[in-house]
Design a protein around this motif. Structure first.
Motif, PDB file in Angstrom:
ATOM      1  N   GLN A   1      17.229  -2.202  -0.803  1.00 41.36           N
ATOM      2  CA  GLN A   1      16.538  -2.201   0.493  1.00 41.36           C
ATOM      3  C   GLN A   1      15.649  -0.972   0.626  1.00 41.36           C
ATOM      4  N   TYR A   2      14.368  -1.231   0.886  1.00 40.00           N
ATOM      5  CA  TYR A   2      13.434  -0.132   1.203  1.00 40.00           C
ATOM      6  C   TYR A   2      13.230  -0.069   2.705  1.00 40.00           C
ATOM      7  N   PHE A   3      12.875   1.123   3.204  1.00 34.59           N
ATOM      8  CA  PHE A   3      12.530   1.283   4.623  1.00 34.59           C
ATOM      9  C   PHE A   3      11.088   1.770   4.661  1.00 34.59           C
ATOM     10  N   TRP A   4      10.153   0.874   4.982  1.00 29.76           N
ATOM     11  CA  TRP A   4       8.727   1.179   4.861  1.00 29.76           C
ATOM     12  C   TRP A   4       8.079   1.661   6.151  1.00 29.76           C
ATOM     13  N   ALA A   5       8.710   1.420   7.306  1.00 34.28           N
ATOM     14  CA  ALA A   5       8.006   1.583   8.584  1.00 34.28           C
ATOM     15  C   ALA A   5       7.384   2.966   8.758  1.00 34.28           C
ATOM     16  N   HIS A   6       8.135   4.044   8.504  1.00 32.60           N
ATOM     17  CA  HIS A   6       7.592   5.394   8.764  1.00 32.60           C
ATOM     18  C   HIS A   6       6.493   5.753   7.770  1.00 32.60           C
ATOM     19  N   ALA A   7       6.709   5.443   6.508  1.00 34.53           N
ATOM     20  CA  ALA A   7       5.672   5.724   5.493  1.00 34.53           C
ATOM     21  C   ALA A   7       4.436   4.870   5.761  1.00 34.53           C
ATOM     22  N   ASP A   8       4.647   3.596   6.133  1.00 35.53           N
ATOM     23  CA  ASP A   8       3.507   2.719   6.440  1.00 35.53           C
ATOM     24  C   ASP A   8       2.695   3.258   7.609  1.00 35.53           C
ATOM     25  N   SER A   9       3.388   3.822   8.593  1.00 33.92           N
ATOM     26  CA  SER A   9       2.704   4.344   9.780  1.00 33.92           C
ATOM     27  C   SER A   9       1.787   5.516   9.407  1.00 33.92           C
ATOM     28  N   ILE A  10       2.275   6.385   8.541  1.00 34.73           N
ATOM     29  CA  ILE A  10       1.457   7.530   8.113  1.00 34.73           C
ATOM     30  C   ILE A  10       0.297   7.057   7.226  1.00 34.73           C
ATOM     31  N   ALA A  11       0.570   6.093   6.344  1.00 35.84           N
ATOM     32  CA  ALA A  11      -0.485   5.548   5.474  1.00 35.84           C
ATOM     33  C   ALA A  11      -1.565   4.861   6.316  1.00 35.84           C
TER      34      ALA A  11
ATOM     35  N   PHE B   1      -7.771  18.761  10.137  1.00 36.16           N
ATOM     36  CA  PHE B   1      -7.350  18.449   8.765  1.00 36.16           C
ATOM     37  C   PHE B   1      -8.034  17.203   8.226  1.00 36.16           C
ATOM     38  N   ASN B   2      -8.137  17.080   6.920  1.00 34.30           N
ATOM     39  CA  ASN B   2      -8.668  15.849   6.291  1.00 34.30           C
ATOM     40  C   ASN B   2      -7.774  15.346   5.166  1.00 34.30           C
ATOM     41  N   SER B   3      -6.491  15.765   5.198  1.00 35.11           N
ATOM     42  CA  SER B   3      -5.521  15.275   4.221  1.00 35.11           C
ATOM     43  C   SER B   3      -4.134  15.303   4.847  1.00 35.11           C
ATOM     44  N   LEU B   4      -3.288  14.341   4.474  1.00 35.59           N
ATOM     45  CA  LEU B   4      -1.927  14.277   5.006  1.00 35.59           C
ATOM     46  C   LEU B   4      -0.919  14.240   3.871  1.00 35.59           C
ATOM     47  N   THR B   5       0.299  14.704   4.179  1.00 31.15           N
ATOM     48  CA  THR B   5       1.482  14.465   3.352  1.00 31.15           C
ATOM     49  C   THR B   5       2.588  14.023   4.309  1.00 31.15           C
ATOM     50  N   ALA B   6       3.365  13.011   3.933  1.00 33.85           N
ATOM     51  CA  ALA B   6       4.528  12.634   4.747  1.00 33.85           C
ATOM     52  C   ALA B   6       5.605  13.696   4.530  1.00 33.85           C
ATOM     53  N   GLU B   7       6.024  14.375   5.605  1.00 35.66           N
ATOM     54  CA  GLU B   7       7.021  15.449   5.444  1.00 35.66           C
ATOM     55  C   GLU B   7       8.319  14.904   4.862  1.00 35.66           C
ATOM     56  N   ASN B   8       8.786  13.757   5.369  1.00 35.40           N
ATOM     57  CA  ASN B   8      10.054  13.171   4.908  1.00 35.40           C
ATOM     58  C   ASN B   8       9.968  11.700   4.520  1.00 35.40           C
ATOM     59  N   ALA B   9       9.022  10.953   5.100  1.00 34.15           N
ATOM     60  CA  ALA B   9       9.064   9.486   5.055  1.00 34.15           C
ATOM     61  C   ALA B   9       8.967   8.883   3.660  1.00 34.15           C
ATOM     62  N   MET B  10       8.428   9.605   2.696  1.00 31.97           N
ATOM     63  CA  MET B  10       8.277   9.046   1.352  1.00 31.97           C
ATOM     64  C   MET B  10       9.244   9.675   0.345  1.00 31.97           C
ATOM     65  N   LYS B  11      10.247  10.411   0.852  1.00 35.19           N
ATOM     66  CA  LYS B  11      11.276  10.943  -0.044  1.00 35.19           C
ATOM     67  C   LYS B  11      12.229   9.808  -0.412  1.00 35.19           C
ATOM     68  N   MET B  12      12.971   9.965  -1.518  1.00 36.93           N
ATOM     69  CA  MET B  12      13.760   8.850  -2.053  1.00 36.93           C
ATOM     70  C   MET B  12      14.769   8.304  -1.046  1.00 36.93           C
TER      71      MET B  12
END
Ligand code: HAH
Length: 337
Positions: free
Chosen positions: A58-68, A38-49
């Motif tokens: 309070q934001y929780f960035w760790a999982h989205a940051d890891s994918i980014a 693959f050459n593109s990603l989508t976060a399955e859940n980490a960037m949902k509201m």
């Protein structure tokens, strides 16, 4: 870098081939498969509201940051999913400090704060957002889904979400995303929505077809008509959540049980799935001028969201790689053209 050709290489002259991932999977052998294919990603859940913004302050960035970070490190495209949806929302979003429903003004301000904060954090790596997900109703005689967004704001929240996203990142491609997009009645409503946004000069660039399909649909002509009609809007199209369930799609009431009792991945089911993958990719290639990305929802049959939806605890086999991450026969049908 893998010397073996992957999906992304077979389709390099057509469109990026993406996959929805979790931060955990990227750390395993599935992460190696992702880099090969693959050459593109989508976060399955980490960037949902809900997952990314669990409390008002309070934001929780760790999982989205890891994918980014994985996308940046490996120079992968990254799609943002999703800035405004009625599902997987955080408990605080629609209620005020006294537990009463918030006002329209307050909810739009919360939406603006959320979108501005999240879009700004990832604007260096996210090139496209599913700004609004699934606001069209599945009920025959209802245009918009009767969600708390609609109850509190009326339909203004839809264009507001697009305008907020565009203000935060004027370069990002902004998509409206939905499922059951092959149904002629729902298709017409999606087109009505995007054309109303276009007429108001709302910044919208594309339509996301989730493409949660199955062994019994879409037919070749149904998908051809769908891609043809959506193309006529002049917006770019993306296949955003592709999987092909081995269980027949049920369109009657919310039946959590299925008539398809055979839960084995039989040769007969596999043959149907192969034919379906062959046909849909023939059409994706036909519409290569309008389609700017194809993303599979989940990596391999090791895990699919369909293992628990629409029927709980029913193993599905909807993807191109089996539970041992080996390429299935459907893979050959997709790359041999
Ligand atoms: O196919 C459906 C039928 C009913 C409701 C939602 C959907 C699809 N809904 C999708 C599926 C999985 C989620 O992870 C995605 O975020 C969502 O867009």
């Amino acid at each position: 870098p893998s010397s073996v050709k992957g999906l992304k290489d077979y389709y390099r002259d057509y469109f990026p081939i993406g996959v929805a991932v979790s931060p955990v999977a990227l750390k395993t052998d599935e992460g190696q498969l992702v880099l090969r294919e693959f050459n593109s990603l989508t976060a399955e859940n980490a960037m949902k509201m809900g997952p990314i913004h669990p409390r008002k302050d309070q934001y929780f960035w760790a999982h989205a940051d890891s994918i980014a970070a994985f996308a940046r490190q490996h120079k992968l495209k990254l799609r943002g999913h999703t800035l405004c949806w009625h599902n997987q929302t955080p408990g605080w979003l629609f209620t005020d400090a006294n537990g009463q429903p918030v006002s329209k003004e307050e909810l739009l301000q919360r939406l603006k704060d959320h979108i501005t904060t999240v879009v700004n954090r990832y604007k260096d790596v996210i090139y496209a957002w599913d700004v609004v997900n699934e606001v069209i109703s599945d009920k025959k005689n209802e245009y918009l889904r009767d969600s708390r967004w609609l109850q509190i704001c009326g339909e203004d929240f839809i264009e507001a979400a697009f305008r907020y996203a565009h203000e935060a990142d004027p370069k990002a491609l902004l998509f409206y995303n939905d499922y059951n997009e092959i149904d002629p009645v729902k298709r017409a409503k999606i087109i009505r929505l995007v054309q109303s946004l276009q007429q108001k000069g709302v910044p919208i660039h594309g339509i996301g077809l989730q493409a949660h399909w199955a062994v019994n649909e879409p037919s070749f002509t149904q998908l051809d008509s769908t891609l043809n009609e959506f193309s006529a809007t002049g917006l770019q199209l993306q296949i955003t959540e592709l999987d092909i369930s081995v269980y027949r799609k049920e369109h009657d009431a919310r039946r959590r049980q299925s008539s398809d009792a055979d839960t084995s991945f039989s040769a007969e089911k596999e043959a149907l799935q192969i034919q379906r993958y062959k046909e849909v990719f023939q059409l994706f290639r036909k519409y290569r001028r309008q389609i700017t990305g194809i993303t599979f929802w989940n990596i391999s049959d090791r895990y699919s969201w369909l293992d628990n939806f629409p029927v709980r605890d029913r193993k599905d086999h909807p993807l191109l790689f089996d539970t041992r991450l080996q390429r299935k026969s459907a893979y050959e049908a997709v790359v041999n053209f």
